[in-house]
Design a protein around this motif. Structure first.
Motif, PDB file in Angstrom:
ATOM      1  N   GLY A 152       0.802  -1.218   0.000  1.00 22.78           N
ATOM      2  CA  GLY A 152       0.000   0.000   0.000  1.00 22.78           C
ATOM      3  C   GLY A 152       0.831   1.262   0.000  1.00 22.78           C
ATOM      4  N   ALA A 153       2.171   1.149   0.172  1.00 21.45           N
ATOM      5  CA  ALA A 153       3.064   2.300   0.124  1.00 21.45           C
ATOM      6  C   ALA A 153       3.765   2.342  -1.228  1.00 21.45           C
ATOM      7  CB  ALA A 153       4.092   2.241   1.251  1.00 21.45           C
ATOM      8  N   ARG A 154       4.215   3.541  -1.610  1.00 26.01           N
ATOM      9  CA  ARG A 154       4.902   3.707  -2.892  1.00 26.01           C
ATOM     10  C   ARG A 154       6.217   4.463  -2.671  1.00 26.01           C
ATOM     11  NH1 ARG A 154       1.721   6.787  -7.121  1.00 26.01           N
ATOM     12  NH2 ARG A 154       0.964   8.011  -5.354  1.00 26.01           N
ATOM     13  N   ILE A 155       7.199   4.116  -3.487  1.00 24.81           N
ATOM     14  CA  ILE A 155       8.473   4.832  -3.482  1.00 24.81           C
ATOM     15  C   ILE A 155       8.886   5.050  -4.928  1.00 24.81           C
ATOM     16  CG2 ILE A 155       9.767   2.644  -3.227  1.00 24.81           C
ATOM     17  CD1 ILE A 155      11.868   4.279  -1.635  1.00 24.81           C
ATOM     18  N   SER A 156       9.221   6.291  -5.266  1.00 23.86           N
ATOM     19  CA  SER A 156       9.540   6.659  -6.647  1.00 23.86           C
ATOM     20  C   SER A 156      10.813   7.493  -6.665  1.00 23.86           C
ATOM     21  CB  SER A 156       8.401   7.476  -7.281  1.00 23.86           C
ATOM     22  OG  SER A 156       7.164   6.821  -7.158  1.00 23.86           O
ATOM     23  N   ALA A 157      11.605   7.330  -7.727  1.00 19.95           N
ATOM     24  CA  ALA A 157      12.846   8.090  -7.850  1.00 19.95           C
ATOM     25  C   ALA A 157      13.184   8.301  -9.312  1.00 19.95           C
ATOM     26  CB  ALA A 157      13.997   7.362  -7.153  1.00 19.95           C
ATOM     27  N   GLY A 158      13.807   9.456  -9.598  1.00 18.18           N
ATOM     28  CA  GLY A 158      14.297   9.693 -10.939  1.00 18.18           C
ATOM     29  C   GLY A 158      15.487   8.810 -11.264  1.00 18.18           C
ATOM     30  N   GLY A 159      16.213   8.360 -10.213  1.00 22.68           N
ATOM     31  CA  GLY A 159      17.339   7.450 -10.382  1.00 22.68           C
ATOM     32  C   GLY A 159      17.011   6.074  -9.839  1.00 22.68           C
ATOM     33  N   HIS A 160      17.936   5.509  -9.067  1.00 19.79           N
ATOM     34  CA  HIS A 160      17.742   4.178  -8.494  1.00 19.79           C
ATOM     35  C   HIS A 160      16.849   4.228  -7.251  1.00 19.79           C
ATOM     36  CE1 HIS A 160      21.047   3.062 -11.101  1.00 19.79           C
ATOM     37  NE2 HIS A 160      21.878   3.858 -10.459  1.00 19.79           N
ATOM     38  N   VAL A 161      16.192   3.113  -6.975  1.00 17.22           N
ATOM     39  CA  VAL A 161      15.472   2.910  -5.718  1.00 17.22           C
ATOM     40  C   VAL A 161      16.203   1.821  -4.947  1.00 17.22           C
ATOM     41  CG1 VAL A 161      13.347   2.081  -4.639  1.00 17.22           C
ATOM     42  CG2 VAL A 161      13.225   3.657  -6.578  1.00 17.22           C
ATOM     43  N   LEU A 162      16.732   2.150  -3.777  1.00 19.30           N
ATOM     44  CA  LEU A 162      17.498   1.216  -2.949  1.00 19.30           C
ATOM     45  C   LEU A 162      16.800   1.096  -1.603  1.00 19.30           C
ATOM     46  CD1 LEU A 162      20.993   2.838  -3.652  1.00 19.30           C
ATOM     47  CD2 LEU A 162      19.869   1.061  -4.985  1.00 19.30           C
ATOM     48  N   VAL A 163      16.447  -0.108  -1.222  1.00 21.21           N
ATOM     49  CA  VAL A 163      15.703  -0.329   0.018  1.00 21.21           C
ATOM     50  C   VAL A 163      16.518  -1.257   0.914  1.00 21.21           C
ATOM     51  CG1 VAL A 163      13.572  -1.188   1.053  1.00 21.21           C
ATOM     52  CG2 VAL A 163      13.499   0.020  -1.147  1.00 21.21           C
ATOM     53  N   TRP A 164      16.986  -0.712   2.029  1.00 19.96           N
ATOM     54  CA  TRP A 164      17.715  -1.522   3.001  1.00 19.96           C
ATOM     55  C   TRP A 164      16.678  -2.135   3.947  1.00 19.96           C
ATOM     56  CZ3 TRP A 164      22.782  -2.693   2.766  1.00 19.96           C
ATOM     57  CH2 TRP A 164      23.373  -3.294   3.875  1.00 19.96           C
ATOM     58  N   GLY A 165      15.912  -3.064   3.397  1.00 25.54           N
ATOM     59  CA  GLY A 165      14.816  -3.686   4.118  1.00 25.54           C
ATOM     60  C   GLY A 165      13.942  -4.447   3.137  1.00 25.54           C
ATOM     61  N   ARG A 166      12.662  -4.596   3.487  1.00 30.62           N
ATOM     62  CA  ARG A 166      11.726  -5.362   2.665  1.00 30.62           C
ATOM     63  C   ARG A 166      10.911  -4.420   1.779  1.00 30.62           C
ATOM     64  NH1 ARG A 166       8.588  -8.488   7.293  1.00 30.62           N
ATOM     65  NH2 ARG A 166       8.703  -6.362   8.106  1.00 30.62           N
ATOM     66  N   LEU A 167      10.913  -4.708   0.496  1.00 35.90           N
ATOM     67  CA  LEU A 167      10.114  -3.939  -0.458  1.00 35.90           C
ATOM     68  C   LEU A 167       8.886  -4.763  -0.822  1.00 35.90           C
ATOM     69  CD1 LEU A 167       9.491  -1.710  -2.444  1.00 35.90           C
ATOM     70  CD2 LEU A 167      11.229  -2.636  -3.987  1.00 35.90           C
ATOM     71  N   ARG A 168       7.732  -4.367  -0.274  1.00 42.44           N
ATOM     72  CA  ARG A 168       6.499  -5.115  -0.508  1.00 42.44           C
ATOM     73  C   ARG A 168       5.396  -4.244  -1.078  1.00 42.44           C
ATOM     74  NH1 ARG A 168       4.798  -7.722   4.838  1.00 42.44           N
ATOM     75  NH2 ARG A 168       5.494  -5.736   5.694  1.00 42.44           N
ATOM     76  N   GLY A 169       5.678  -2.961  -1.299  1.00 42.53           N
ATOM     77  CA  GLY A 169       4.702  -2.064  -1.899  1.00 42.53           C
ATOM     78  C   GLY A 169       4.953  -1.897  -3.388  1.00 42.53           C
ATOM     79  N   ILE A 170       4.912  -0.655  -3.856  1.00 45.18           N
ATOM     80  CA  ILE A 170       5.125  -0.335  -5.268  1.00 45.18           C
ATOM     81  C   ILE A 170       6.377   0.523  -5.388  1.00 45.18           C
ATOM     82  CG2 ILE A 170       4.196   0.869  -7.291  1.00 45.18           C
ATOM     83  CD1 ILE A 170       1.405   0.198  -6.274  1.00 45.18           C
ATOM     84  N   ALA A 171       7.256   0.164  -6.309  1.00 48.27           N
ATOM     85  CA  ALA A 171       8.488   0.918  -6.517  1.00 48.27           C
ATOM     86  C   ALA A 171       8.604   1.316  -7.977  1.00 48.27           C
ATOM     87  CB  ALA A 171       9.706   0.089  -6.109  1.00 48.27           C
ATOM     88  N   HIS A 172       9.008   2.579  -8.212  1.00 52.14           N
ATOM     89  CA  HIS A 172       9.186   3.089  -9.563  1.00 52.14           C
ATOM     90  C   HIS A 172      10.550   3.781  -9.628  1.00 52.14           C
ATOM     91  CE1 HIS A 172       7.419   5.553 -13.180  1.00 52.14           C
ATOM     92  NE2 HIS A 172       8.459   4.818 -13.505  1.00 52.14           N
ATOM     93  N   ALA A 173      11.494   3.180 -10.321  1.00 54.85           N
ATOM     94  CA  ALA A 173      12.812   3.772 -10.547  1.00 54.85           C
ATOM     95  C   ALA A 173      12.856   4.378 -11.944  1.00 54.85           C
ATOM     96  CB  ALA A 173      13.905   2.724 -10.385  1.00 54.85           C
TER      97      ALA A 173
END
Length: 235
Positions: A152-173
């Motif tokens: 249910g959470a989102r993370i977006s970046a113009g460059g890389h997306v780096l997650v020091w943990g669990r990525l279970r939502g939506i990611a847009h790099a």
């Protein structure tokens, strides 16, 4: 060149520890540099320095272990590392992991050049804390999140997306169209992955034990592989 420990003269109670610029990678021992600075300060001063320290690391790359050892060495002398300035993104990552306030040098700072990698203040944003359902973190450059991205959470970046943990939502790099961007996580099980205009569902099944994964575009499609030993931190 030697490291220098400069006693506070501003009345703010913060001493400055300045490291020399590295002559070549791995050529000197940071702990030895710091010990030399402490010894010189003790010889020059009428009393031992005590209190808070700001580290000026310049373009030197400090990973987690050397920075931790540096902090412990200062603590043994009753000096507390409270802040650092650096123009190297890896040093900022290590500082964030240790809970040390880190800042990029000012453009007019003669002791803090960028080291030729563009504007790091735009390239990397470090965010501490988990993103929960309904949260959306978006940055212009690369983002390093120290925590989880919940469903249910989102993370977006113009460059890389780096997650020091669990990525279970939506990611847009590469959300501005950079197809070379990557998504890296310690546990990569998102609901959806997007890199530039490519879209994919997250992998199913149990993630591999002790193995980070990365998503990147290969032949026009998103492919997930074991992460490289060195995570991307700048374009």
């Amino acid at each position: 060149m030697q490291a220098v420990l400069i006693s506070d003269s501003s009345g703010l109670g913060v001493h400055v520890l300045r490291l020399p610029e590295p002559q070549e990678a791995g050529a000197d021992d940071v702990a030895a540099l710091v010990q030399g600075a402490l010894t010189s300060a003790a010889l020059l001063g009428s009393s031992p320095l005590r209190g808070a320290v700001r580290l000026e690391a310049g373009a030197r790359r400090l990973s987690l272990t050397p920075l931790r050892e540096l902090r412990e060495g200062l603590a043994n002398q009753q000096l507390e590392l409270v802040q650092l300035t650096s123009s190297h993104p890896h040093t900022h990552v290590a500082a964030a992991a240790l809970g040390i306030d880190s800042r990029w040098p000012h453009a007019d700072d003669p002791n803090g050049g960028h080291g030729g990698d563009g504007d790091p203040a735009v390239e990397l944003v470090v965010h501490q804390g988990t993103l929960r359902s309904g949260d959306h973190l978006q940055v212009a450059g690369t983002v390093l999140l120290l925590g989880d991205v919940n469903p249910g959470a989102r993370i977006s970046a113009g460059g890389h997306v780096l997650v020091w943990g669990r990525l279970r939502g939506i990611a847009h790099a590469g959300c501005h169209g950079d197809s070379t961007a990557r998504i890296v996580a310690l546990q990569l099980r998102p609901l959806q992955l997007r890199i530039a205009t490519a879209v994919a569902r997250g992998p199913e099944g149990v993630p591999p034990q002790g193995l980070a994964e990365e998503a990147r575009i290969v032949n026009g499609a998103i492919q997930i592989d074991p992460a490289q030993p060195s995570w991307p931190l700048s374009g």
